[in-house]
Design a protein around this motif. Structure first.
Motif, PDB file in Angstrom:
ATOM      1  N   ALA A  56       1.494 -18.436 -13.031  1.00  0.00           N
ATOM      2  CA  ALA A  56       0.757 -17.761 -11.965  1.00  0.00           C
ATOM      3  C   ALA A  56       1.346 -18.157 -10.620  1.00  0.00           C
ATOM      4  O   ALA A  56       1.772 -19.300 -10.435  1.00  0.00           O
ATOM      5  N   SER A  57       1.382 -17.193  -9.695  1.00  0.00           N
ATOM      6  CA  SER A  57       1.917 -17.451  -8.363  1.00  0.00           C
ATOM      7  C   SER A  57       1.442 -16.364  -7.409  1.00  0.00           C
ATOM      8  O   SER A  57       0.978 -15.308  -7.846  1.00  0.00           O
ATOM      9  N   HIS A  58       1.574 -16.623  -6.116  1.00  0.00           N
ATOM     10  CA  HIS A  58       1.264 -15.590  -5.124  1.00  0.00           C
ATOM     11  C   HIS A  58       2.506 -14.786  -4.754  1.00  0.00           C
ATOM     12  O   HIS A  58       2.406 -13.747  -4.136  1.00  0.00           O
ATOM     13  N   ASP A  59       3.684 -15.252  -5.182  1.00  0.00           N
ATOM     14  CA  ASP A  59       4.949 -14.589  -4.876  1.00  0.00           C
ATOM     15  C   ASP A  59       5.444 -13.843  -6.119  1.00  0.00           C
ATOM     16  O   ASP A  59       5.887 -14.456  -7.087  1.00  0.00           O
ATOM     17  N   LYS A  60       5.375 -12.507  -6.099  1.00  0.00           N
ATOM     18  CA  LYS A  60       5.734 -11.694  -7.265  1.00  0.00           C
ATOM     19  C   LYS A  60       7.212 -11.805  -7.608  1.00  0.00           C
ATOM     20  O   LYS A  60       7.578 -11.858  -8.778  1.00  0.00           O
ATOM     21  N   GLN A  61       8.079 -11.838  -6.591  1.00  0.00           N
ATOM     22  CA  GLN A  61       9.522 -11.921  -6.837  1.00  0.00           C
ATOM     23  C   GLN A  61       9.886 -13.239  -7.499  1.00  0.00           C
ATOM     24  O   GLN A  61      10.640 -13.273  -8.475  1.00  0.00           O
ATOM     25  N   LEU A  62       9.356 -14.338  -6.985  1.00  0.00           N
ATOM     26  CA  LEU A  62       9.640 -15.656  -7.549  1.00  0.00           C
ATOM     27  C   LEU A  62       9.125 -15.755  -8.977  1.00  0.00           C
ATOM     28  O   LEU A  62       9.808 -16.276  -9.862  1.00  0.00           O
ATOM     29  N   LEU A  63       7.922 -15.235  -9.224  1.00  0.00           N
ATOM     30  CA  LEU A  63       7.329 -15.265 -10.557  1.00  0.00           C
ATOM     31  C   LEU A  63       8.189 -14.482 -11.543  1.00  0.00           C
ATOM     32  O   LEU A  63       8.443 -14.934 -12.659  1.00  0.00           O
ATOM     33  N   GLY A  64       8.696 -13.321 -11.133  1.00  0.00           N
ATOM     34  CA  GLY A  64       9.562 -12.524 -11.988  1.00  0.00           C
ATOM     35  C   GLY A  64      10.871 -13.230 -12.303  1.00  0.00           C
ATOM     36  O   GLY A  64      11.366 -13.171 -13.428  1.00  0.00           O
ATOM     37  N   MET A  65      11.428 -13.917 -11.311  1.00  0.00           N
ATOM     38  CA  MET A  65      12.680 -14.650 -11.537  1.00  0.00           C
ATOM     39  C   MET A  65      12.478 -15.801 -12.517  1.00  0.00           C
ATOM     40  O   MET A  65      13.313 -16.029 -13.400  1.00  0.00           O
ATOM     41  N   VAL A  66      11.362 -16.532 -12.381  1.00  0.00           N
ATOM     42  CA  VAL A  66      11.097 -17.670 -13.265  1.00  0.00           C
ATOM     43  C   VAL A  66      10.859 -17.186 -14.690  1.00  0.00           C
ATOM     44  O   VAL A  66      11.408 -17.758 -15.647  1.00  0.00           O
ATOM     45  N   THR A  67      10.080 -16.122 -14.864  1.00  0.00           N
ATOM     46  CA  THR A  67       9.827 -15.616 -16.221  1.00  0.00           C
ATOM     47  C   THR A  67      11.103 -15.064 -16.852  1.00  0.00           C
ATOM     48  O   THR A  67      11.334 -15.248 -18.047  1.00  0.00           O
ATOM     49  N   ALA A  68      11.944 -14.413 -16.056  1.00  0.00           N
ATOM     50  CA  ALA A  68      13.215 -13.901 -16.577  1.00  0.00           C
ATOM     51  C   ALA A  68      14.131 -15.053 -17.002  1.00  0.00           C
ATOM     52  O   ALA A  68      14.838 -14.961 -18.009  1.00  0.00           O
ATOM     53  N   LYS A  69      14.117 -16.153 -16.246  1.00  0.00           N
ATOM     54  CA  LYS A  69      14.931 -17.333 -16.584  1.00  0.00           C
ATOM     55  C   LYS A  69      14.459 -17.934 -17.911  1.00  0.00           C
ATOM     56  O   LYS A  69      15.277 -18.250 -18.786  1.00  0.00           O
ATOM     57  N   ILE A  70      13.146 -18.082 -18.078  1.00  0.00           N
ATOM     58  CA  ILE A  70      12.603 -18.642 -19.322  1.00  0.00           C
ATOM     59  C   ILE A  70      12.940 -17.723 -20.498  1.00  0.00           C
ATOM     60  O   ILE A  70      13.351 -18.173 -21.564  1.00  0.00           O
ATOM     61  N   ARG A  71      12.793 -16.414 -20.306  1.00  0.00           N
ATOM     62  CA  ARG A  71      13.074 -15.447 -21.370  1.00  0.00           C
ATOM     63  C   ARG A  71      14.554 -15.445 -21.733  1.00  0.00           C
ATOM     64  O   ARG A  71      14.922 -15.227 -22.891  1.00  0.00           O
ATOM     65  N   SER A  72      15.430 -15.732 -20.763  1.00  0.00           N
ATOM     66  CA  SER A  72      16.866 -15.702 -21.024  1.00  0.00           C
ATOM     67  C   SER A  72      17.333 -16.835 -21.936  1.00  0.00           C
ATOM     68  O   SER A  72      18.413 -16.761 -22.507  1.00  0.00           O
ATOM     69  N   PHE A  73      16.531 -17.896 -22.088  1.00  0.00           N
ATOM     70  CA  PHE A  73      16.917 -18.999 -22.971  1.00  0.00           C
ATOM     71  C   PHE A  73      17.006 -18.539 -24.427  1.00  0.00           C
ATOM     72  O   PHE A  73      17.844 -19.011 -25.182  1.00  0.00           O
ATOM     73  N   ARG A  74      16.122 -17.614 -24.831  1.00  0.00           N
ATOM     74  CA  ARG A  74      16.147 -17.091 -26.203  1.00  0.00           C
ATOM     75  C   ARG A  74      15.481 -15.714 -26.188  1.00  0.00           C
ATOM     76  O   ARG A  74      14.277 -15.598 -26.369  1.00  0.00           O
ATOM     77  N   LYS A  75      16.284 -14.669 -25.949  1.00  0.00           N
ATOM     78  CA  LYS A  75      15.735 -13.315 -25.914  1.00  0.00           C
ATOM     79  C   LYS A  75      15.323 -12.895 -27.318  1.00  0.00           C
ATOM     80  O   LYS A  75      15.912 -13.343 -28.302  1.00  0.00           O
ATOM     81  N   PRO A  76      14.313 -12.008 -27.444  1.00  0.00           N
ATOM     82  CA  PRO A  76      13.893 -11.561 -28.775  1.00  0.00           C
ATOM     83  C   PRO A  76      15.018 -10.816 -29.478  1.00  0.00           C
ATOM     84  O   PRO A  76      15.661  -9.960 -28.889  1.00  0.00           O
TER      85      PRO A  76
END
Length: 181
Positions: free
Chosen positions: A138-158
């Motif tokens: 959770a965050s108040h910054d949508k861009q930062l939140l999207g970057m962090v979730t994309a980074k976590i997802r990039s470790f092991r994409k489905p």
């Protein structure tokens, strides 16, 4: 054609918007965000409503008009309500835990992954027996939140054969048939 830039933004109570030398600052209960405006884009604020104006009807100004209107609208929603994204770890032995701003992931590699999260992002992990682990960011910054979730997802994409990996909650992964015997 879309006319996003012409849409009026309603400003909720408790949110203040200031413009100074081409930089828009939005303050609210959840935090403060700022965005630099370029190409002569101006803001007009009255009666709890915000209007984004462009200097001409050129293609570049039309594109930036819609862009900055969307960015400012996201900033207003972020400082008043905030944003939240959930990630799901699908796979045998996939685990997630957090301590402070460090997220520790076990994603089937020979080593664990430790990710230091920015201070603006709040993290929570949920592990229930018989269910996939869920990471809530959770965050108040949508861009930062999207970057962090994309980074976590990039470790092991489905992956498409067994569906294992890090995915968003509710994301549908197209499955492929394996080898035919």
């Amino acid at each position: 054609m879309s006319r996003i830039g012409k849409a009026i933004i309603t400003i909720p109570a408790g949110v203040t918007i200031t413009e100074n030398n081409g930089v828009v600052t939005v303050k609210g209960a959840k935090g403060e965000l700022s965005q630099e405006l370029t190409a002569g884009i101006t803001l007009e604020q009255k009666d709890g409503e915000l209007n984004v104006n462009r200097p001409s009807d050129s293609k570049q100004h039309k594109a930036l008009h819609g862009l900055y209107r969307a960015l400012i609208a996201n900033m207003i929603v972020g400082v008043s309500e905030g944003f939240e994204k959930k990630l799901e770890l699908v796979g045998v032995g996939y685990r997630a835990s957090h301590s402070g701003q460090k997220l520790e992931l076990a994603l089937g590699f020979s080593h664990g992954i430790v990710l230091e999260l920015p201070s603006e992002v709040k993290v929570d992990t949920l592990t229930e027996k018989g269910k996939n682990p869920i990471i809530t960011l959770a965050s108040h910054d949508k861009q930062l939140l999207g970057m962090v979730t994309a980074k976590i997802r990039s470790f092991r994409k489905p992956e498409p054969y067994k569906g294992k990996g890090v995915r968003f909650v509710g994301e549908i992964v197209r499955r492929k048939a394996g080898k035919s015997a």
